[in-house]
Scaffold this motif. Structure first.
Motif, PDB file in Angstrom:
ATOM      1  N   THR A 199       0.955  -1.547  -0.157  1.00 40.89           N
ATOM      2  CA  THR A 199      -0.228  -0.565   0.220  1.00 40.89           C
ATOM      3  C   THR A 199       0.699   1.252  -0.054  1.00 40.89           C
ATOM      4  N   SER A 200       2.263   1.241   0.009  1.00 41.84           N
ATOM      5  CA  SER A 200       2.849   2.333   0.000  1.00 41.84           C
ATOM      6  C   SER A 200       2.833   3.741  -0.655  1.00 41.84           C
ATOM      7  N   GLY A 201       1.982   3.263  -2.357  1.00 43.90           N
ATOM      8  CA  GLY A 201       1.493   3.949  -3.226  1.00 43.90           C
ATOM      9  C   GLY A 201       0.207   4.055  -3.025  1.00 43.90           C
ATOM     10  N   LEU A 202      -0.829   3.748  -2.311  1.00 44.92           N
ATOM     11  CA  LEU A 202      -2.380   3.735  -2.486  1.00 44.92           C
ATOM     12  C   LEU A 202      -2.234   5.444  -1.447  1.00 44.92           C
ATOM     13  N   ASP A 203      -3.279   5.811  -1.946  1.00 45.13           N
ATOM     14  CA  ASP A 203      -4.228   6.990  -1.323  1.00 45.13           C
ATOM     15  C   ASP A 203      -5.870   6.190  -0.550  1.00 45.13           C
ATOM     16  N   PRO A 204      -5.513   7.289   1.103  1.00 41.30           N
ATOM     17  CA  PRO A 204      -6.392   6.616   1.907  1.00 41.30           C
ATOM     18  C   PRO A 204      -8.129   6.268   1.238  1.00 41.30           C
ATOM     19  N   LEU A 205      -7.912   6.244   0.308  1.00 41.36           N
ATOM     20  CA  LEU A 205      -9.457   5.537   0.030  1.00 41.36           C
ATOM     21  C   LEU A 205      -8.705   4.246  -0.353  1.00 41.36           C
ATOM     22  N   MET A 206      -7.866   4.257  -1.021  1.00 40.73           N
ATOM     23  CA  MET A 206      -7.307   2.919  -1.513  1.00 40.73           C
ATOM     24  C   MET A 206      -7.077   1.412  -0.282  1.00 40.73           C
ATOM     25  N   GLU A 207      -6.049   2.352   0.492  1.00 40.79           N
ATOM     26  CA  GLU A 207      -5.719   1.663   1.269  1.00 40.79           C
ATOM     27  C   GLU A 207      -6.714   1.475   1.930  1.00 40.79           C
ATOM     28  N   GLU A 208      -8.495   1.880   1.820  1.00 41.94           N
ATOM     29  CA  GLU A 208      -9.529   1.107   3.160  1.00 41.94           C
ATOM     30  C   GLU A 208      -9.985   0.161   1.987  1.00 41.94           C
ATOM     31  N   VAL A 209     -10.478   0.327   0.736  1.00 39.56           N
ATOM     32  CA  VAL A 209     -10.693  -1.087   0.348  1.00 39.56           C
ATOM     33  C   VAL A 209      -9.178  -2.058   0.327  1.00 39.56           C
ATOM     34  N   PHE A 210      -8.641  -1.866   0.267  1.00 39.77           N
ATOM     35  CA  PHE A 210      -6.957  -2.566   0.581  1.00 39.77           C
ATOM     36  C   PHE A 210      -7.476  -3.617   2.170  1.00 39.77           C
ATOM     37  N   ARG A 211      -7.850  -2.917   2.967  1.00 43.05           N
ATOM     38  CA  ARG A 211      -7.916  -3.504   4.224  1.00 43.05           C
ATOM     39  C   ARG A 211      -9.002  -4.464   4.463  1.00 43.05           C
ATOM     40  N   GLU A 212     -10.221  -4.447   3.644  1.00 37.44           N
ATOM     41  CA  GLU A 212     -10.984  -4.902   3.636  1.00 37.44           C
ATOM     42  C   GLU A 212     -11.493  -5.683   2.124  1.00 37.44           C
ATOM     43  N   CYS A 213     -10.360  -6.053   1.071  1.00 36.70           N
ATOM     44  CA  CYS A 213      -9.713  -7.112   0.739  1.00 36.70           C
ATOM     45  C   CYS A 213      -9.476  -7.983   1.609  1.00 36.70           C
ATOM     46  N   VAL A 214      -8.467  -7.154   2.596  1.00 38.59           N
ATOM     47  CA  VAL A 214      -7.178  -8.406   2.948  1.00 38.59           C
ATOM     48  C   VAL A 214      -8.191  -9.494   4.477  1.00 38.59           C
TER      49      VAL A 214
END
Ligand SMILES: Nc1ncnc2c1ncn2[C@@H]1O[C@H](COP(=O)(O)OP(=O)(O)OP(=O)(O)O)[C@@H](O)[C@H]1O
Ligand SMILES: [Mg+2]
Lengths: 298, 530
Positions: free
Chosen positions: A158-173
């Motif tokens: 997530t080092s390049g993701l914006d906060p919204l996408m970081e949130e999506v990433f967390r949901e996915c994991v």
């Protein structure tokens, strides 16, 4: 055979650099395992040894019950990997890369891919060269998450993701974990680790310095206490677990290991407490301590 | 801060990075010219001998296409004749590689962004790389001038400037192509293709007899290099053509750089497909996808070169039997008795050696993918290292075979058309082309071995190709001893079509290539990736 990853005493040097110096790492099946450490600690090197891209100089590494070097191909069909530094082929579109990596791994779920593309708001028709850093990372993430691999190895995804996408990433994991998949997540982002990980390993200079559940690690944190006392404090310096003690007249400032909190508070209250300020333990403080002592050690 | 701020710093950086590359081009090229002078004075010591050589050249279109016309029969004049046609092309190649390396390649790798954020004007990187390219070309010019000074200062200077001028023009060409495309590969490809067109224009112009299209030579900077006429009443005004065209190209490049964004080219890039088609399904699909562009470009070049070389072949027959010197000259290159066949054999061998260059770049794709970090995600899937490497090697091998076939067919058509025997010549020459394949594979296998065993030195594979090419082109003339000639795999091939095909060398070259490839792959499987 319960562990997805089992590494003991791993050594790897590049010329004179000892990147890994007796590293231990155990990741149980079905857990999300945080993998932390300052820059150059050896996280990516460990991961690349686990992927059979590098050959270890010494130590033992098992991955999904196999040898990561000898059984690489067989094991790789059961895992998906997101590299820390995603580089794409300049003239392949993101969609092509996702499909290609999926096919090379042995298939990917088309429906899930479409869903991930939508959630990550990724345009798959762009060519590799025109993606931003974050979007390149999304390509690799979608490719990994759309697979039905039992183990996900994510190197600072997530080092390049914006906060919204970081949130999506967390949901996915979180979803992946709920499906019973194992995740090794290397990260520098504390809130991400706190939000996602069941267990954490902190490494430094190629060695594991701390490993355990978040609760266990919290136990290792320190509470800072500032107290206004009725008389001068006594005996505090002798107590185990007291750090950075600073006494000025009747004022005392100190840090205390969380597991010694009880004894220290008792000692303080003996002098009569007029005012007390207690800062709760944070993981951040623990991590910073490990990161900093690295800087001091060098 | 103006547009050029920081040029000096960037220039120093470029020179630091090129401290091996520039000497590695300039020294061999300069020494080659000097060695040619020495050889010619050894082989043709008398004025009469040289005059006989020149007289025979004048009547033969094919040799004129290869080496250009003889303007003067002195030792200096013959050196200029022998080196003045291919040498400036090599200087141009050096300069265009240098300029692309410091412009588009830096930009593509993202390093220019790092530099650009510092106190550096937007035109500074272009200016610094042009100065590097021009500088290397001029150093080469000075080297050649000094080396030939004993033959007469004016001629030496003119030949030096023929090299330097061609270098400067193609440095400027590369500066423009680097602005047009987004990838260094494409920028090099377009500039290289223009160089090839320039070479063919010069060859065509030179081959033309009286009343023929001799003027097309004037369309090519390589033609100018020749028409500067070193040692033959130098036409100094030709230098103005170099200077003028370089100036216009440099101005164009600077205008383009001001108009575009960092990382962007001027040729538009279109969006790609939503997902992978059926053909992009495995490592072979990927290797083909990554390599096909270069192969198409090469195939086009082979077709064009084959047609032109074939069309001028008949001229070799016009030579008649009377001329010993030229006959020796051709036979040196191509083998035995029938001059047409000797010439065809020499051309086929030339196309084969160029395929060695193709195959090295195709094999080095492996290293490019590895060091660019693009091999890692592929090898982290269920793809073994050997399978991944094999896919690229199969494309490289099949690509070489295809190029040799295309070159042979084009040569057959080009020659067949002039003698009214396309149906006979076409299969014969296609077969002759394929005979070159084992030697190409040997060069490829050397590159695989270096890639597997010493990946950091992968670029050394280029020296295998260039030594092969240099031995093939200049070895016979320089009268190298047999063991030196034997260093080139091509020296062991039967000289088809002028000699019959013998299976033995083809078999052992192929076997050797297989062994080296296997050794390289085993080494690759054992080492760290990165
Ligand atoms: N191929 C290599 N050659 C030489 N040294 C290397 C190589 N790869 C890694 N290293 C060194 O090994 C050490 C560990 O690097 P590694 O990339 O594993 O760190 P990391 O924990 O992933 O750091 P970061 O948080 O910055 O990603 C570093 O000192 C690095 O310089
Ligand atoms: Mg890393």
């Amino acid at each position: 055979m319960n562990s997805a990853i089992e590494v003991t005493g791993l050594h790897k040097s590049f010329g004179r650099t000892h990147a890994l110096d007796g590293l231990d790492l155990t990741v149980a099946r079905g857990e999300v395992h945080g993998f932390l450490g300052p820059n150059g600690a050896g996280k990516s090197t460990t991961i690349r040894v686990l992927l059979g891209l590098l050959r270890a100089d010494g130590g033992e590494a098992r991955l999904l019950g196999g040898d990561p070097w000898r059984d690489a191909v067989r094991l790789h069909s059961r895992l998906a990997y997101v590299p820390g530094d995603v580089t794409l082929w300049r003239n392949l579109s993101g969609g092509e890369v996702i499909d290609l990596l999926g096919r090379l791994r042995g298939g990917l779920d088309e429906g899930r891919k479409q869903e991930l593309l939508r959630r990550f708001e990724l345009d798959p028709t762009k060519k590799g060269r025109t993606y931003s850093k974050g979007n390149r990372q999304k390509v690799a993430l979608v490719a990994a998450l759309a697979s039905d691999a039992e183990l996900l190895i994510l190197d600072e995804p997530t080092s390049g993701l914006d906060p919204l996408m970081e949130e999506v990433f967390r949901e996915c994991v979180t979803e992946e974990r709920d499906r019973g998949r194992t995740v090794l997540l290397s990260s520098h982002i504390l809130s991400e680790v706190e939000a996602l990980c069941d267990r954490v390993s902190i490494i430094r200079g190629g060695r594991t310095v701390e490993t355990g559940t978040l609760a266990e690690l919290r136990h290792l944190t320190r509470t800072s206490i500032t107290a206004e006392l009725a008389g001068p404090p006594n005996g505090l310096a002798r107590l185990p677990g007291v750090h950075d003690l600073d006494v000025r007249g009747n004022r005392v400032k100190l840090q205390v290991d969380t597991d010694q909190l009880d004894a220290v508070l008792r000692q303080i209250s003996e002098s009569g407490v007029r005012g007390l300020n207690c800062a709760p333990p944070t993981l951040e403080e623990l991590f910073l301590r490990h990161y900093q002592s690295e800087a001091v050690a060098r | 801060m103006n547009d050029l701020t920081g040029t000096g710093t960037l220039l120093r950086l470029a020179l630091r990075r090129d401290r091996v590359m520039i000497p590695a081009w300039v020294l061999p090229l300069g020494l080659l010219v000097i060695a040619t002078r020495t050889t010619i004075s050894g082989l043709y010591p008398t004025g009469a001998g040289r005059a006989a050589l020149a007289a025979s050249m004048a009547t033969n279109g094919s040799l004129r296409a290869l080496y250009g016309p003889v303007y003067d029969t002195g030792i200096g004049g013959l050196t200029a004749w022998r080196m003045g046609s291919t040498g400036p092309a090599l200087a141009g190649l050096m300069a265009l590689l240098l300029v692309v390396r410091h412009t588009r390649e830096e930009e593509e790798a993202g390093r220019l962004e790092l530099v650009g954020a510092g106190a550096v004007g937007r035109r500074a990187p272009l200016a610094a790389s042009l100065i590097t390219g021009f500088g290397a070309s001029l150093v080469l010019a000075v080297f050649i001038t000094l080396g030939l000074l004993a033959q007469g200062a004016a001629g030496a200077l003119a030949l030096g400037l023929a090299f330097g001028g061609a270098g400067c023009v193609f440095a400027a060409v590369a500066a423009v192509t680097a602005q047009l495309t987004e990838t260094a590969r494409a920028a090099r490809g377009i500039a290289g293709a223009l160089l090839g067109v320039g070479y063919l224009l010069r060859a065509t112009g030179d081959a033309a007899g009286p009343g023929g299209p001799g003027w097309v030579g004037w369309l090519s900077p390589l033609g100018w290099a020749e028409r500067l006429r070193p040692y033959a009443d130098e036409r100094w005004w030709v230098l103005a053509l170099f200077a003028g065209s370089a100036l216009i190209l440099v101005a164009t490049a600077h205008a383009l750089v001001a108009r575009r964004d960092l990382d962007a080219g001027l040729l538009p890039s279109r969006p790609g497909p939503q997902g992978a088609g059926r053909r992009l399904a495995g490592v072979y699909g990927l290797a083909w996808r990554l390599q096909r562009g270069a192969l198409y470009g090469w195939a086009f070049g082979y077709a064009a070169a084959g047609l032109v070389l074939g069309a001028i072949t008949k001229g070799a027959a016009d030579l008649g039997n009377g001329n010993r010197t030229v006959a020796d000259e051709i036979n040196n290159l191509g083998g035995t008795h029938n001059l047409v066949d000797s010439f065809l054999a020499a051309m086929i061998s030339f196309l084969g050696m160029l395929a060695a260059v193709y195959v090295v770049q195709a094999v080095l794709r492996l290293r490019g993918e590895e060091s660019g970090g693009r091999a890692e995600p592929v090898l982290a899937t269920a793809v073994g290292r050997i399978r991944w490497a094999a896919a690229h090697l199969v494309v490289a091998t099949a690509g070489s075979a295809a190029l040799l076939t295309v070159g042979g067919i084009a040569l057959g058509i080009g020659y067949g058309a002039t003698v009214g025997d396309v149906s006979g010549q076409l299969p014969r020459m296609a077969g002759a082309g394929l005979v070159q394949l084992p030697a190409v594979l040997f060069v490829a296998a050397s590159a695989v071995l270096i890639f597997g065993a010493a990946p950091r030195m992968a670029m050394a594979s280029w020296s295998v190709a260039s030594v092969t090419l240099a031995i093939g082109l200049y070895g016979p003339l320089l009268k190298l001893s047999q063991w030196a000639l034997d260093l080139s795999a091509f020296a062991h091939l039967p000289k088809v079509p002028s000699a019959p095909v013998t299976a033995a060398p083809l078999v052992w070259l192929t076997a050797l290539a297989a062994v080296l490839t296997a050794a390289g792959l085993v080494a690759f499987r054992r080492r760290d990736l990165g």
